[in-house]
Design a protein around this motif. Structure first.
Motif, PDB file in Angstrom:
ATOM      1  N   LEU A 153       0.830  -1.206   0.000  1.00 34.93           N
ATOM      2  CA  LEU A 153       0.000   0.000   0.000  1.00 34.93           C
ATOM      3  C   LEU A 153       0.865   1.257   0.000  1.00 34.93           C
ATOM      4  O   LEU A 153       0.544   2.240  -0.680  1.00 34.93           O
ATOM      5  CB  LEU A 153      -0.917   0.003   1.226  1.00 34.93           C
ATOM      6  N   ALA A 154       1.968   1.213   0.746  1.00 38.59           N
ATOM      7  CA  ALA A 154       2.867   2.362   0.807  1.00 38.59           C
ATOM      8  C   ALA A 154       3.467   2.644  -0.567  1.00 38.59           C
ATOM      9  O   ALA A 154       3.526   3.807  -1.002  1.00 38.59           O
ATOM     10  CB  ALA A 154       3.976   2.097   1.828  1.00 38.59           C
ATOM     11  N   MET A 155       3.888   1.596  -1.237  1.00 38.14           N
ATOM     12  CA  MET A 155       4.480   1.759  -2.567  1.00 38.14           C
ATOM     13  C   MET A 155       3.433   2.265  -3.567  1.00 38.14           C
ATOM     14  O   MET A 155       3.702   3.155  -4.372  1.00 38.14           O
ATOM     15  CB  MET A 155       5.059   0.425  -3.046  1.00 38.14           C
ATOM     16  N   GLU A 156       2.235   1.694  -3.498  1.00 39.83           N
ATOM     17  CA  GLU A 156       1.172   2.071  -4.427  1.00 39.83           C
ATOM     18  C   GLU A 156       0.741   3.522  -4.272  1.00 39.83           C
ATOM     19  O   GLU A 156       0.465   4.216  -5.252  1.00 39.83           O
ATOM     20  CB  GLU A 156      -0.040   1.153  -4.214  1.00 39.83           C
ATOM     21  N   HIS A 157       0.700   4.009  -3.018  1.00 41.20           N
ATOM     22  CA  HIS A 157       0.200   5.362  -2.760  1.00 41.20           C
ATOM     23  C   HIS A 157       1.313   6.376  -2.499  1.00 41.20           C
ATOM     24  O   HIS A 157       1.027   7.548  -2.210  1.00 41.20           O
ATOM     25  CB  HIS A 157      -0.765   5.326  -1.580  1.00 41.20           C
ATOM     26  N   GLY A 158       2.563   5.943  -2.590  1.00 37.62           N
ATOM     27  CA  GLY A 158       3.679   6.861  -2.433  1.00 37.62           C
ATOM     28  C   GLY A 158       3.823   7.442  -1.050  1.00 37.62           C
ATOM     29  O   GLY A 158       4.151   8.634  -0.891  1.00 37.62           O
ATOM     30  N   VAL A 159       3.567   6.608  -0.030  1.00 40.15           N
ATOM     31  CA  VAL A 159       3.701   7.055   1.360  1.00 40.15           C
ATOM     32  C   VAL A 159       4.528   6.032   2.140  1.00 40.15           C
ATOM     33  O   VAL A 159       4.878   4.970   1.623  1.00 40.15           O
ATOM     34  CB  VAL A 159       2.322   7.221   2.037  1.00 40.15           C
ATOM     35  N   LEU A 160       4.832   6.354   3.380  1.00 45.90           N
ATOM     36  CA  LEU A 160       5.498   5.397   4.250  1.00 45.90           C
ATOM     37  C   LEU A 160       4.486   4.366   4.738  1.00 45.90           C
ATOM     38  O   LEU A 160       3.294   4.676   4.851  1.00 45.90           O
ATOM     39  CB  LEU A 160       6.113   6.112   5.455  1.00 45.90           C
ATOM     40  N   PRO A 161       4.924   3.146   5.062  1.00 48.46           N
ATOM     41  CA  PRO A 161       3.990   2.147   5.597  1.00 48.46           C
ATOM     42  C   PRO A 161       3.206   2.650   6.803  1.00 48.46           C
ATOM     43  O   PRO A 161       2.009   2.383   6.932  1.00 48.46           O
ATOM     44  CB  PRO A 161       4.911   0.973   5.966  1.00 48.46           C
ATOM     45  N   ILE A 162       3.859   3.393   7.668  1.00 46.40           N
ATOM     46  CA  ILE A 162       3.163   3.874   8.863  1.00 46.40           C
ATOM     47  C   ILE A 162       2.125   4.941   8.512  1.00 46.40           C
ATOM     48  O   ILE A 162       1.125   5.111   9.212  1.00 46.40           O
ATOM     49  CB  ILE A 162       4.169   4.409   9.918  1.00 46.40           C
ATOM     50  N   ASP A 163       2.337   5.644   7.382  1.00 49.40           N
ATOM     51  CA  ASP A 163       1.333   6.604   6.924  1.00 49.40           C
ATOM     52  C   ASP A 163       0.104   5.881   6.388  1.00 49.40           C
ATOM     53  O   ASP A 163      -1.031   6.344   6.558  1.00 49.40           O
ATOM     54  CB  ASP A 163       1.920   7.510   5.840  1.00 49.40           C
ATOM     55  N   ALA A 164       0.341   4.737   5.740  1.00 49.45           N
ATOM     56  CA  ALA A 164      -0.789   3.922   5.259  1.00 49.45           C
ATOM     57  C   ALA A 164      -1.591   3.407   6.450  1.00 49.45           C
ATOM     58  O   ALA A 164      -2.827   3.348   6.409  1.00 49.45           O
ATOM     59  CB  ALA A 164      -0.271   2.758   4.415  1.00 49.45           C
ATOM     60  N   LYS A 165      -0.893   3.053   7.518  1.00 48.06           N
ATOM     61  CA  LYS A 165      -1.568   2.549   8.718  1.00 48.06           C
ATOM     62  C   LYS A 165      -2.430   3.634   9.363  1.00 48.06           C
ATOM     63  O   LYS A 165      -3.575   3.379   9.768  1.00 48.06           O
ATOM     64  CB  LYS A 165      -0.536   2.030   9.729  1.00 48.06           C
ATOM     65  N   ILE A 166      -1.892   4.851   9.470  1.00 50.83           N
ATOM     66  CA  ILE A 166      -2.669   5.918  10.109  1.00 50.83           C
ATOM     67  C   ILE A 166      -3.855   6.288   9.224  1.00 50.83           C
ATOM     68  O   ILE A 166      -4.940   6.641   9.718  1.00 50.83           O
ATOM     69  CB  ILE A 166      -1.803   7.165  10.426  1.00 50.83           C
ATOM     70  N   ALA A 167      -3.694   6.173   7.897  1.00 50.02           N
ATOM     71  CA  ALA A 167      -4.812   6.447   6.982  1.00 50.02           C
ATOM     72  C   ALA A 167      -5.933   5.430   7.202  1.00 50.02           C
ATOM     73  O   ALA A 167      -7.119   5.778   7.169  1.00 50.02           O
ATOM     74  CB  ALA A 167      -4.326   6.395   5.535  1.00 50.02           C
ATOM     75  N   ALA A 168      -5.554   4.179   7.437  1.00 48.06           N
ATOM     76  CA  ALA A 168      -6.552   3.131   7.683  1.00 48.06           C
ATOM     77  C   ALA A 168      -7.299   3.394   8.985  1.00 48.06           C
ATOM     78  O   ALA A 168      -8.522   3.225   9.059  1.00 48.06           O
ATOM     79  CB  ALA A 168      -5.873   1.765   7.726  1.00 48.06           C
ATOM     80  N   VAL A 169      -6.578   3.830  10.022  1.00 54.77           N
ATOM     81  CA  VAL A 169      -7.226   4.123  11.311  1.00 54.77           C
ATOM     82  C   VAL A 169      -8.167   5.314  11.169  1.00 54.77           C
ATOM     83  O   VAL A 169      -9.291   5.301  11.699  1.00 54.77           O
ATOM     84  CB  VAL A 169      -6.165   4.399  12.407  1.00 54.77           C
ATOM     85  N   GLU A 170      -7.722   6.345  10.442  1.00 57.86           N
ATOM     86  CA  GLU A 170      -8.591   7.500  10.219  1.00 57.86           C
ATOM     87  C   GLU A 170      -9.879   7.083   9.507  1.00 57.86           C
ATOM     88  O   GLU A 170     -10.979   7.535   9.852  1.00 57.86           O
ATOM     89  CB  GLU A 170      -7.864   8.543   9.369  1.00 57.86           C
ATOM     90  N   THR A 171      -9.733   6.214   8.500  1.00 58.56           N
ATOM     91  CA  THR A 171     -10.899   5.752   7.744  1.00 58.56           C
ATOM     92  C   THR A 171     -11.841   4.959   8.628  1.00 58.56           C
ATOM     93  O   THR A 171     -13.073   5.120   8.573  1.00 58.56           O
ATOM     94  CB  THR A 171     -10.463   4.894   6.544  1.00 58.56           C
ATOM     95  N   LEU A 172     -11.274   4.096   9.461  1.00 52.69           N
ATOM     96  CA  LEU A 172     -12.116   3.298  10.363  1.00 52.69           C
ATOM     97  C   LEU A 172     -12.876   4.178  11.344  1.00 52.69           C
ATOM     98  O   LEU A 172     -14.062   3.954  11.607  1.00 52.69           O
ATOM     99  CB  LEU A 172     -11.245   2.286  11.116  1.00 52.69           C
ATOM    100  N   HIS A 173     -12.227   5.209  11.874  1.00 54.10           N
ATOM    101  CA  HIS A 173     -12.904   6.108  12.810  1.00 54.10           C
ATOM    102  C   HIS A 173     -14.019   6.882  12.111  1.00 54.10           C
ATOM    103  O   HIS A 173     -15.110   7.057  12.673  1.00 54.10           O
ATOM    104  CB  HIS A 173     -11.902   7.071  13.440  1.00 54.10           C
ATOM    105  N   ALA A 174     -13.755   7.335  10.876  1.00 53.66           N
ATOM    106  CA  ALA A 174     -14.782   8.049  10.117  1.00 53.66           C
ATOM    107  C   ALA A 174     -15.940   7.114   9.780  1.00 53.66           C
ATOM    108  O   ALA A 174     -17.112   7.506   9.827  1.00 53.66           O
ATOM    109  CB  ALA A 174     -14.181   8.635   8.840  1.00 53.66           C
ATOM    110  N   TRP A 175     -15.618   5.875   9.449  1.00 53.12           N
ATOM    111  CA  TRP A 175     -16.635   4.881   9.099  1.00 53.12           C
ATOM    112  C   TRP A 175     -17.481   4.518  10.319  1.00 53.12           C
ATOM    113  O   TRP A 175     -18.704   4.462  10.256  1.00 53.12           O
ATOM    114  CB  TRP A 175     -15.956   3.644   8.517  1.00 53.12           C
ATOM    115  N   LEU A 176     -16.819   4.278  11.438  1.00 53.04           N
ATOM    116  CA  LEU A 176     -17.532   3.939  12.666  1.00 53.04           C
ATOM    117  C   LEU A 176     -18.463   5.074  13.090  1.00 53.04           C
ATOM    118  O   LEU A 176     -19.574   4.845  13.577  1.00 53.04           O
ATOM    119  CB  LEU A 176     -16.531   3.617  13.785  1.00 53.04           C
TER     120      LEU A 176
END
Length: 341
Positions: free
Chosen positions: A197-220
């Motif tokens: 995901l990091a390679m695909e979106h041009g971010v660090l792996p940990i940035d992909a992780k924080i993006a996933a958490v943000e999405t989950l919080h918005a979804w919840l």
């Protein structure tokens, strides 16, 4: 929001008043008295426990990047920000760590297993390696699937529609949503790794992780505010019903029954300092909390006045100016100010 921005947001709030390691403990969700009170003092509720499994090296790497950008001034004792960091705007975030406290990962584990199961059964494929190996999650998902009659084509379609509709309505960018969805597995499709995901979106792996958490919080947040029958059950035990930690709630119950701080410590066989932490937590979260049993109005006002004059919440600095106040009384007064009292 990038991970470095999460760290910087916390550091901007505590600039000069906490150690460089304090954001690390807050992001991991450490339930110490210091961390809990800092949430109230500095308004750091969004970032609490957003990464319960945060690796220390990932955090230190973020510190190094901030220093390399000239935003963070190296200091072994306290957080010291460059003026450019103070002036830098942090993007808004749907993070609500105090509310979810890491439970969003349990929600995602549930929905990952349910989606994988439905996807395979829809293709007539009843044997597969579950993407989630946690037996507790597996048991929950099995009971849930049987309860909703997941083999029904109508249920499968309704579930799919509710997932797509609710996620589409979540207030977060499409890129964020893509990162989360790409983590899901289905028939013949494996979820992407963080590195992929990091390679695909041009971010660090940990940035992909924080993006996933943000999405989950918005979804919840969306799932809680609107009616999605098949998804509502998946929120069981995910959303924190009380602002207090479990231990603080037990102390609150005893306090409401008339027991003093010292009596509660004896009954619970805990140190007085631990019970003091609980009262600080109560002061931070309960609008009706009264400081009267612990200090008079004059001392309460003096603590606030000195904190305001010195522009600090450092206990030692306030204690030096007001030696008659105990550290507990100072913490309690500041916690109530942090709660807007």
């Amino acid at each position: 929001m990038r991970f470095d921005e999460v760290v910087l947001a916390i550091m901007k709030a505590v600039d000069g008043q906490r150690t460089v390691s304090s954001p690390y403990h807050l992001i991991k969700g450490k339930k110490s008295g210091q961390t809990i009170q800092d949430i109230g003092y500095f308004g750091l509720h969004p970032y609490f426990a957003v990464f319960p499994k945060l690796d220390k090296q990932d955090y230190l790497s973020s510190i190094e990047r901030l220093e390399a950008r000239g935003l963070l001034i190296p200091d072994e004792n306290t957080v010291q920000l460059h003026r450019s960091a103070i002036e830098l705007e942090i993007p808004p975030t749907p993070l609500n760590g105090w509310k979810y406290r890491g439970n969003e990962s349990r929600f995602f584990a549930r929905i990952s297993l349910v989606v994988q199961t439905m996807s395979n059964f829809m293709q007539g494929h009843k044997r597969f390696d579950p993407v989630v190996t946690d037996e507790t999650v597996q048991a929950w998902a099995k009971a849930y699937l049987n309860r909703i009659d997941f083999r029904s084509a109508a249920v499968q379609e309704a579930f799919s529609n509710q997932v797509e509709t609710s996620l589409a309505a979540a207030k977060i960018s499409e890129t964020h949503k893509e990162i989360l969805v790409e983590r899901l597995s289905g028939f013949g499709v494996g979820g992407h790794t963080w590195d992929q995901l990091a390679m695909e979106h041009g971010v660090l792996p940990i940035d992909a992780k924080i993006a996933a958490v943000e999405t989950l919080h918005a979804w919840l947040d969306m799932l809680e505010s609107m009616e999605y029958p098949l998804l509502s059950e998946m929120l069981e035990g995910i959303i924190q019903q009380s602002a207090l930690t479990e231990s603080a709630k037990r102390t609150q119950n005893l306090s409401e029954r008339g027991f003093s701080l010292q009596q509660i410590a004896e009954l619970r066989q805990l140190k007085s300092s631990t019970i003091e932490d609980h009262f600080v937590e109560m002061a931070m979260n309960d609008p009706a909390f009264s400081s009267a049993p612990f200090m008079d109005d004059q001392l309460f006002a003096s603590i606030h006045q000195i904190s305001k004059e010195m522009k600090t919440m450092r206990l030692r600095d306030i204690k030096e100016r007001l030696p008659e106040a105990s550290y507990f009384q100072i913490r309690l007064a500041l916690a109530m100010r942090g709660a807007g009292k």
